[in-house]
Design a protein around this motif. Structure first.
Motif, PDB file in Angstrom:
ATOM      1  N   LEU A 108       0.418  -1.261  -0.245  1.00 53.01           N
ATOM      2  CA  LEU A 108      -0.052   0.159  -0.388  1.00 53.01           C
ATOM      3  C   LEU A 108       0.520   1.256   0.165  1.00 53.01           C
ATOM      4  O   LEU A 108       0.170   1.799  -0.562  1.00 53.01           O
ATOM      5  CB  LEU A 108      -0.848  -0.084   1.082  1.00 53.01           C
ATOM      6  N   GLU A 109       1.751   1.470   0.564  1.00 52.53           N
ATOM      7  CA  GLU A 109       3.327   2.223   0.960  1.00 52.53           C
ATOM      8  C   GLU A 109       3.683   2.904  -0.893  1.00 52.53           C
ATOM      9  O   GLU A 109       3.611   3.882  -1.243  1.00 52.53           O
ATOM     10  CB  GLU A 109       3.880   1.960   1.593  1.00 52.53           C
TER      11      GLU A 109
ATOM     12  N   VAL B 169       9.972   5.112  -2.145  1.00 50.45           N
ATOM     13  CA  VAL B 169       8.662   3.982  -2.506  1.00 50.45           C
ATOM     14  C   VAL B 169       9.365   3.070  -3.945  1.00 50.45           C
ATOM     15  O   VAL B 169       9.337   2.646  -4.069  1.00 50.45           O
ATOM     16  CB  VAL B 169       7.933   3.806  -1.748  1.00 50.45           C
ATOM     17  N   ARG B 170       8.425   4.308  -4.188  1.00 47.83           N
ATOM     18  CA  ARG B 170       8.095   4.079  -5.468  1.00 47.83           C
ATOM     19  C   ARG B 170       9.430   4.167  -6.770  1.00 47.83           C
ATOM     20  O   ARG B 170       9.870   3.162  -7.049  1.00 47.83           O
ATOM     21  CB  ARG B 170       7.160   4.624  -6.817  1.00 47.83           C
ATOM     22  N   ARG B 171      10.073   4.742  -6.422  1.00 42.26           N
ATOM     23  CA  ARG B 171      11.344   4.962  -7.148  1.00 42.26           C
ATOM     24  C   ARG B 171      12.000   3.899  -6.956  1.00 42.26           C
ATOM     25  O   ARG B 171      12.773   3.212  -7.946  1.00 42.26           O
ATOM     26  CB  ARG B 171      12.483   5.985  -7.293  1.00 42.26           C
TER      27      ARG B 171
ATOM     28  N   ALA C  87      -7.752   8.542  -3.680  1.00 40.57           N
ATOM     29  CA  ALA C  87      -8.233   7.191  -3.522  1.00 40.57           C
ATOM     30  C   ALA C  87      -8.628   6.478  -2.332  1.00 40.57           C
ATOM     31  O   ALA C  87      -7.739   7.211  -1.536  1.00 40.57           O
ATOM     32  CB  ALA C  87      -7.206   6.295  -4.320  1.00 40.57           C
ATOM     33  N   SER C  88      -9.490   5.652  -1.768  1.00 38.98           N
ATOM     34  CA  SER C  88     -10.578   5.487  -0.790  1.00 38.98           C
ATOM     35  C   SER C  88      -9.228   4.295  -1.018  1.00 38.98           C
ATOM     36  O   SER C  88      -7.896   3.152  -1.372  1.00 38.98           O
ATOM     37  CB  SER C  88     -11.094   4.778  -1.206  1.00 38.98           C
ATOM     38  N   GLN C  89      -8.975   3.767   0.199  1.00 36.65           N
ATOM     39  CA  GLN C  89      -8.193   1.988   0.504  1.00 36.65           C
ATOM     40  C   GLN C  89      -8.325   1.344   0.293  1.00 36.65           C
ATOM     41  O   GLN C  89      -7.206   0.338  -0.267  1.00 36.65           O
ATOM     42  CB  GLN C  89      -8.975   1.731   2.427  1.00 36.65           C
ATOM     43  N   GLY C  90      -9.861   0.815  -0.245  1.00 41.58           N
ATOM     44  CA  GLY C  90      -9.895   0.090  -1.379  1.00 41.58           C
ATOM     45  C   GLY C  90      -9.255   0.005  -2.572  1.00 41.58           C
ATOM     46  O   GLY C  90      -8.739  -0.966  -3.214  1.00 41.58           O
ATOM     47  N   GLN C  91      -9.622   1.201  -3.426  1.00 39.06           N
ATOM     48  CA  GLN C  91      -9.158   2.308  -4.486  1.00 39.06           C
ATOM     49  C   GLN C  91      -6.617   1.690  -4.144  1.00 39.06           C
ATOM     50  O   GLN C  91      -6.256   0.929  -5.187  1.00 39.06           O
ATOM     51  CB  GLN C  91      -9.455   3.273  -4.822  1.00 39.06           C
ATOM     52  N   ARG C  92      -6.808   1.885  -3.198  1.00 37.78           N
ATOM     53  CA  ARG C  92      -5.141   1.930  -3.347  1.00 37.78           C
ATOM     54  C   ARG C  92      -4.649   0.782  -3.017  1.00 37.78           C
ATOM     55  O   ARG C  92      -4.144  -0.225  -3.728  1.00 37.78           O
ATOM     56  CB  ARG C  92      -4.886   2.338  -1.321  1.00 37.78           C
ATOM     57  N   ARG C  93      -6.005  -0.271  -2.697  1.00 39.84           N
ATOM     58  CA  ARG C  93      -5.176  -1.609  -2.564  1.00 39.84           C
ATOM     59  C   ARG C  93      -5.586  -2.674  -4.273  1.00 39.84           C
ATOM     60  O   ARG C  93      -4.524  -3.311  -4.184  1.00 39.84           O
ATOM     61  CB  ARG C  93      -6.230  -2.057  -1.467  1.00 39.84           C
ATOM     62  N   SER C  94      -6.393  -1.770  -4.456  1.00 42.40           N
ATOM     63  CA  SER C  94      -6.753  -2.376  -6.117  1.00 42.40           C
ATOM     64  C   SER C  94      -4.981  -1.991  -7.196  1.00 42.40           C
ATOM     65  O   SER C  94      -4.882  -3.418  -7.831  1.00 42.40           O
ATOM     66  CB  SER C  94      -7.316  -2.030  -6.781  1.00 42.40           C
ATOM     67  N   ILE C  95      -4.807  -1.009  -6.444  1.00 39.05           N
ATOM     68  CA  ILE C  95      -3.406  -0.109  -6.929  1.00 39.05           C
ATOM     69  C   ILE C  95      -2.327  -0.554  -7.127  1.00 39.05           C
ATOM     70  O   ILE C  95      -1.714  -1.187  -7.403  1.00 39.05           O
ATOM     71  CB  ILE C  95      -3.020   1.240  -6.963  1.00 39.05           C
ATOM     72  N   ALA C  96      -2.199  -0.883  -5.694  1.00 37.11           N
ATOM     73  CA  ALA C  96      -1.111  -1.408  -4.768  1.00 37.11           C
ATOM     74  C   ALA C  96      -0.758  -3.135  -5.595  1.00 37.11           C
ATOM     75  O   ALA C  96       0.438  -3.692  -6.517  1.00 37.11           O
ATOM     76  CB  ALA C  96      -1.060  -2.333  -4.177  1.00 37.11           C
ATOM     77  N   LEU C  97      -2.024  -4.235  -6.009  1.00 33.60           N
ATOM     78  CA  LEU C  97      -2.398  -5.026  -6.596  1.00 33.60           C
ATOM     79  C   LEU C  97      -2.052  -4.762  -8.523  1.00 33.60           C
ATOM     80  O   LEU C  97      -0.902  -6.343  -8.261  1.00 33.60           O
ATOM     81  CB  LEU C  97      -3.232  -5.878  -5.880  1.00 33.60           C
TER      82      LEU C  97
ATOM     83  N   PRO D 193       7.948 -15.128 -13.136  1.00 35.33           N
ATOM     84  CA  PRO D 193       8.828 -15.393 -12.327  1.00 35.33           C
ATOM     85  C   PRO D 193       8.277 -16.512 -10.515  1.00 35.33           C
ATOM     86  O   PRO D 193       7.063 -17.264 -10.634  1.00 35.33           O
ATOM     87  CB  PRO D 193       8.468 -14.285 -11.568  1.00 35.33           C
ATOM     88  N   ILE D 194       8.730 -15.997  -9.765  1.00 37.22           N
ATOM     89  CA  ILE D 194       7.967 -17.165  -8.483  1.00 37.22           C
ATOM     90  C   ILE D 194       7.807 -15.754  -7.643  1.00 37.22           C
ATOM     91  O   ILE D 194       7.870 -14.651  -7.493  1.00 37.22           O
ATOM     92  CB  ILE D 194       9.378 -17.602  -7.188  1.00 37.22           C
ATOM     93  N   LEU D 195       6.373 -15.749  -7.131  1.00 41.18           N
ATOM     94  CA  LEU D 195       5.816 -14.830  -6.784  1.00 41.18           C
ATOM     95  C   LEU D 195       5.326 -15.547  -5.082  1.00 41.18           C
ATOM     96  O   LEU D 195       5.500 -16.306  -4.347  1.00 41.18           O
ATOM     97  CB  LEU D 195       4.208 -14.971  -6.708  1.00 41.18           C
ATOM     98  N   LEU D 196       6.390 -14.681  -3.863  1.00 37.50           N
ATOM     99  CA  LEU D 196       6.713 -14.925  -3.196  1.00 37.50           C
ATOM    100  C   LEU D 196       5.793 -13.492  -1.850  1.00 37.50           C
ATOM    101  O   LEU D 196       5.143 -12.379  -2.505  1.00 37.50           O
ATOM    102  CB  LEU D 196       7.458 -13.906  -1.983  1.00 37.50           C
ATOM    103  N   LEU D 197       3.969 -14.413  -2.047  1.00 37.08           N
ATOM    104  CA  LEU D 197       2.831 -13.634  -1.014  1.00 37.08           C
ATOM    105  C   LEU D 197       2.578 -13.754   0.426  1.00 37.08           C
ATOM    106  O   LEU D 197       2.635 -14.755   1.052  1.00 37.08           O
ATOM    107  CB  LEU D 197       1.685 -14.181  -1.738  1.00 37.08           C
ATOM    108  N   ASP D 198       3.573 -12.166   1.292  1.00 32.10           N
ATOM    109  CA  ASP D 198       3.227 -12.987   2.355  1.00 32.10           C
ATOM    110  C   ASP D 198       1.772 -11.960   3.042  1.00 32.10           C
ATOM    111  O   ASP D 198       1.840 -11.138   3.582  1.00 32.10           O
ATOM    112  CB  ASP D 198       4.288 -11.605   3.016  1.00 32.10           C
ATOM    113  N   ASP D 199       0.924 -13.348   3.507  1.00 33.21           N
ATOM    114  CA  ASP D 199      -0.477 -12.615   4.123  1.00 33.21           C
ATOM    115  C   ASP D 199      -0.988 -11.533   3.138  1.00 33.21           C
ATOM    116  O   ASP D 199      -1.791 -10.646   3.955  1.00 33.21           O
ATOM    117  CB  ASP D 199       0.692 -12.317   5.482  1.00 33.21           C
ATOM    118  N   VAL D 200      -1.253 -12.091   2.283  1.00 36.69           N
ATOM    119  CA  VAL D 200      -2.139 -10.726   0.911  1.00 36.69           C
ATOM    120  C   VAL D 200      -3.237 -11.757   1.042  1.00 36.69           C
ATOM    121  O   VAL D 200      -4.706 -10.338   0.419  1.00 36.69           O
ATOM    122  CB  VAL D 200      -0.998 -10.593   0.124  1.00 36.69           C
ATOM    123  N   MET D 201      -3.690 -12.072   1.413  1.00 33.64           N
ATOM    124  CA  MET D 201      -4.950 -13.260   0.893  1.00 33.64           C
ATOM    125  C   MET D 201      -6.088 -12.664   1.471  1.00 33.64           C
ATOM    126  O   MET D 201      -7.213 -12.232   1.683  1.00 33.64           O
ATOM    127  CB  MET D 201      -5.593 -15.022   0.795  1.00 33.64           C
TER     128      MET D 201
END
Ligand SMILES: Nc1ncnc2c1ncn2[C@@H]1O[C@H](COP(=O)(O)OP(=O)(O)OP(=O)(O)O)[C@@H](O)[C@H]1O
Ligand SMILES: [Mg+2]
Length: 372
Positions: free
Chosen positions: A126-127, A135-137, A288-298, A316-324
């Protein structure tokens, strides 16, 4: 989906809270289940550390060595179409690291794991939307460095030059002539970095827009590159030449000469630039709202995956840390599709119920409590 998975086993010794942990046979999808503090994120960090070369937590090497130990070991068994080998990284409490393939020391990581890539999904993503520009750079440059040696080299050199230049600016005795040679280098390297970045962002943004379309209800995601040297071409798809970038940087350095002496730091250049995320043309960071931010980050992370597929030709190999657990049905389904199409995925969760389909297709590994 490929027939073989890239990482077939993981062994950790004295790595963070894991005195000794062996995961003997990873599957295409592997789910690590355990309570808070059991060391799930640590396992993902270890895999990423060996493959990408850096910790997604921005941790120092000495931080990952178990408290009170002299060193830590991460061992990955890797499989490719034509070969299988063991990559071992030894990390010392003094901060050093050494890489071995089948017991033989290697100097360059890219010689060893250049074909494998990781994409990490974390709640912290989300950052990317609401955090500061670095963070983006960093996310963009980390992706670029993994995909292109030239990009990585340019970025390291540019960072070194800016650091040197800043040190010089803090010395009141340093003359303009002393600065000159560093300014020229900052211009040459800065221009190159800027061109690399814009090209990568153009690719990433196109994928992100497409991915975002399928995650959200109609709002359009776009990305702009905002430089601080007056180039003014915010659309990354507009090709900017190295010479144009150099000219803009040179003019900006000249114009802000007094200011940088006053502030004793390099105020122009790609280390100050930003990637601006827009939802229907409005800055997502602000609106953006919280949910919209989440979609953008994803969408950003999935776009990283697609970009890696474009450039490297493999998934690639996906490493998903507690995101579901944080996603709604639709986003979860989108992520499931990514997981299924990845060469491999390792997920963590505190509750297996949060990972739909896990029981069916995935290898589930239970990690013990904090004091195992
Ligand atoms: N260098 C270290 N030596 C020993 N233990 C460490 C070290 N660094 C971190 N730890 C510990 O490792 C433990 C597990 O951390 P980790 O973040 O992997 O847990 P987790 O299973 O992902 O938990 P959560 O579900 O809360 O995210 C933490 O309690 C942390 O204090
Ligand atoms: Mg965790």
């Amino acid at each position: 989906m490929s027939e073989h998975v890239p990482v077939t086993s993981v062994t950790l010794e004295r790595f963070r809270n894991h005195q000794h942990l062996e995961i003997g046979s990873l599957d295409q999808t592997t789910v690590l289940v355990g309570p808070n503090g059991s060391g799930k994120t640590n396992v993902l960090e270890a895999i990423d550390l060996v493959i990408s070369g850096r910790s997604f937590r921005q941790a120092r090497i000495e931080d990952v060595v178990q408290w009170g130990s002299d060193d830590a070991v991460v061992r990955l068994a890797l499989a490719r179409q034509d070969a299988a080998f063991v990559v071992e990284e030894r990390l010392s409490a003094e901060g050093g690291r050494r890489l071995y393939v089948n017991g033989v020391e290697k100097r360059r990581r890219s010689d060893v794991v250049g074909k494998e890539h990781t994409v990490v999904f974390r709640p912290d993503d989300l950052e990317l939307v609401k955090g500061p520009s670095d963070v983006r750079r960093d996310a963009l440059d980390a992706l670029g460095a993994r995909l292109s040696e030239a990009y990585g080299h340019t970025r390291r050199e540019y960072t070194r030059v800016v650091r040197h230049r800043n040190a010089l600016l803090r010395e009141w005795r340093a003359t303009q002539a002393d600065l000159e040679v560093w300014t020229e280098q900052a211009i040459a390297l800065g221009a190159r970095l800027l061109v690399h970045r814009r090209r990568l962002l153009a690719r990433l943004a196109a994928h992100a827009a497409r991915e975002h379309d399928s995650l959200s209800d109609g709002a359009r995601l776009s990305m702009e590159y905002h430089d601080r040297c007056g180039l003014g071409a915010t659309d990354p798809a507009v090709e900017v030449s190295g010479d144009d970038a150099k000219a803009a940087l040179r003019a900006a350095f000249a114009a802000r000469r007094d200011e940088e002496r006053q502030r004793a730091t390099t105020v122009v250049g790609p280390h100050r630039d930003d990637v601006v995320l827009l939802l229907d043309g409005r800055e997502a960071r602000r609106f953006a709202s919280q949910g919209q931010r989440r979609s953008i980050a994803l969408a950003w992370r999935i776009a990283e995956m697609r970009t890696i597929e474009d450039v490297s030709g493999s998934s690639p190999i996906l490493l998903l840390d507690d995101v579901m657990s944080e996603l709604d049905e639709r986003r979860r389904a989108a992520l499931q599709d990514c997981i299924a199409s990845a060469s491999q995925a390792v997920l963590t969760t505190t509750d297996e119920g949060h990972v739909p389909g896990a029981g069916r297709r995935a290898l589930v590994i239970a990690l013990g409590g904090p004091r195992e």
